[in-house]
Write a protein that holds these residues in place. Structure first.
Motif, PDB file in Angstrom:
ATOM      1  N   VAL A  41      -6.399  -2.752   6.242  1.00 37.70           N
ATOM      2  CA  VAL A  41      -4.934  -2.823   6.256  1.00 37.70           C
ATOM      3  C   VAL A  41      -4.478  -4.241   6.601  1.00 37.70           C
ATOM      4  O   VAL A  41      -3.545  -4.777   5.983  1.00 37.70           O
ATOM      5  N   PHE A  42      -5.145  -4.886   7.556  1.00 38.06           N
ATOM      6  CA  PHE A  42      -4.788  -6.266   7.900  1.00 38.06           C
ATOM      7  C   PHE A  42      -5.069  -7.208   6.723  1.00 38.06           C
ATOM      8  O   PHE A  42      -4.293  -8.129   6.460  1.00 38.06           O
ATOM      9  N   THR A  43      -6.153  -6.960   5.994  1.00 38.47           N
ATOM     10  CA  THR A  43      -6.457  -7.763   4.808  1.00 38.47           C
ATOM     11  C   THR A  43      -5.362  -7.581   3.764  1.00 38.47           C
ATOM     12  O   THR A  43      -4.911  -8.553   3.135  1.00 38.47           O
ATOM     13  N   GLU A  44      -4.926  -6.344   3.584  1.00 44.16           N
ATOM     14  CA  GLU A  44      -3.834  -6.053   2.651  1.00 44.16           C
ATOM     15  C   GLU A  44      -2.555  -6.767   3.076  1.00 44.16           C
ATOM     16  O   GLU A  44      -1.851  -7.355   2.243  1.00 44.16           O
ATOM     17  N   ALA A  45      -2.248  -6.718   4.374  1.00 40.44           N
ATOM     18  CA  ALA A  45      -1.046  -7.376   4.880  1.00 40.44           C
ATOM     19  C   ALA A  45      -1.112  -8.879   4.633  1.00 40.44           C
ATOM     20  O   ALA A  45      -0.128  -9.490   4.193  1.00 40.44           O
ATOM     21  N   LYS A  46      -2.274  -9.468   4.891  1.00 39.39           N
ATOM     22  CA  LYS A  46      -2.435 -10.906   4.685  1.00 39.39           C
ATOM     23  C   LYS A  46      -2.273 -11.271   3.212  1.00 39.39           C
ATOM     24  O   LYS A  46      -1.600 -12.248   2.881  1.00 39.39           O
ATOM     25  N   SER A  47      -2.853 -10.452   2.333  1.00 38.85           N
ATOM     26  CA  SER A  47      -2.735 -10.751   0.898  1.00 38.85           C
ATOM     27  C   SER A  47      -1.301 -10.564   0.406  1.00 38.85           C
ATOM     28  O   SER A  47      -0.916 -11.145  -0.603  1.00 38.85           O
ATOM     29  N   ALA A  48      -0.495  -9.777   1.126  1.00 38.68           N
ATOM     30  CA  ALA A  48       0.910  -9.594   0.776  1.00 38.68           C
ATOM     31  C   ALA A  48       1.789 -10.691   1.383  1.00 38.68           C
ATOM     32  O   ALA A  48       3.004 -10.669   1.225  1.00 38.68           O
ATOM     33  N   GLY A  49       1.164 -11.625   2.109  1.00 35.77           N
ATOM     34  CA  GLY A  49       1.909 -12.755   2.651  1.00 35.77           C
ATOM     35  C   GLY A  49       2.374 -12.582   4.085  1.00 35.77           C
ATOM     36  O   GLY A  49       3.103 -13.428   4.604  1.00 35.77           O
TER      37      GLY A  49
END
Length: 85
Positions: A41-49
């Motif tokens: 989820v943190f990786t997803e958040a980071k990739s979303a900016g």
């Protein structure tokens, strides 16, 4: 060997002990899987900016009592003004 002897070794209820150990092992596996899910989820958040450090700070704040958060923020603000930051 009787069933009672097989299940009680040195005064320890072996079946009960085995059950407890196996439950802890299952929970540790679940915790490991949850940790992996949280990282995803943190990786997803980071990739979303999104800034992951900021999200982690928000999560920490949400766990605290709102009055404690207000008091801490006021104290930090006071210290920042005192230091000219």
């Amino acid at each position: 060997m009787t069933n009672k002897t097989a299940n009680n070794v040195g005064g320890i209820a072996a079946d009960r002990l085995r059950s407890i150990v196996e439950r802890v092992e299952r929970l540790e596996d679940e915790r490991k899987a949850l940790g992996s899910d949280i990282r995803d989820v943190f990786t997803e958040a980071k990739s979303a900016g999104f800034d992951v450090k900021a999200i982690k700070q928000i999560l920490k704040l949400r766990k605290q009592n709102p009055a404690d958060v207000d008091e801490q923020e006021m104290l930090v603000d006071t210290y920042r003004r005192a230091l000219g930051i």
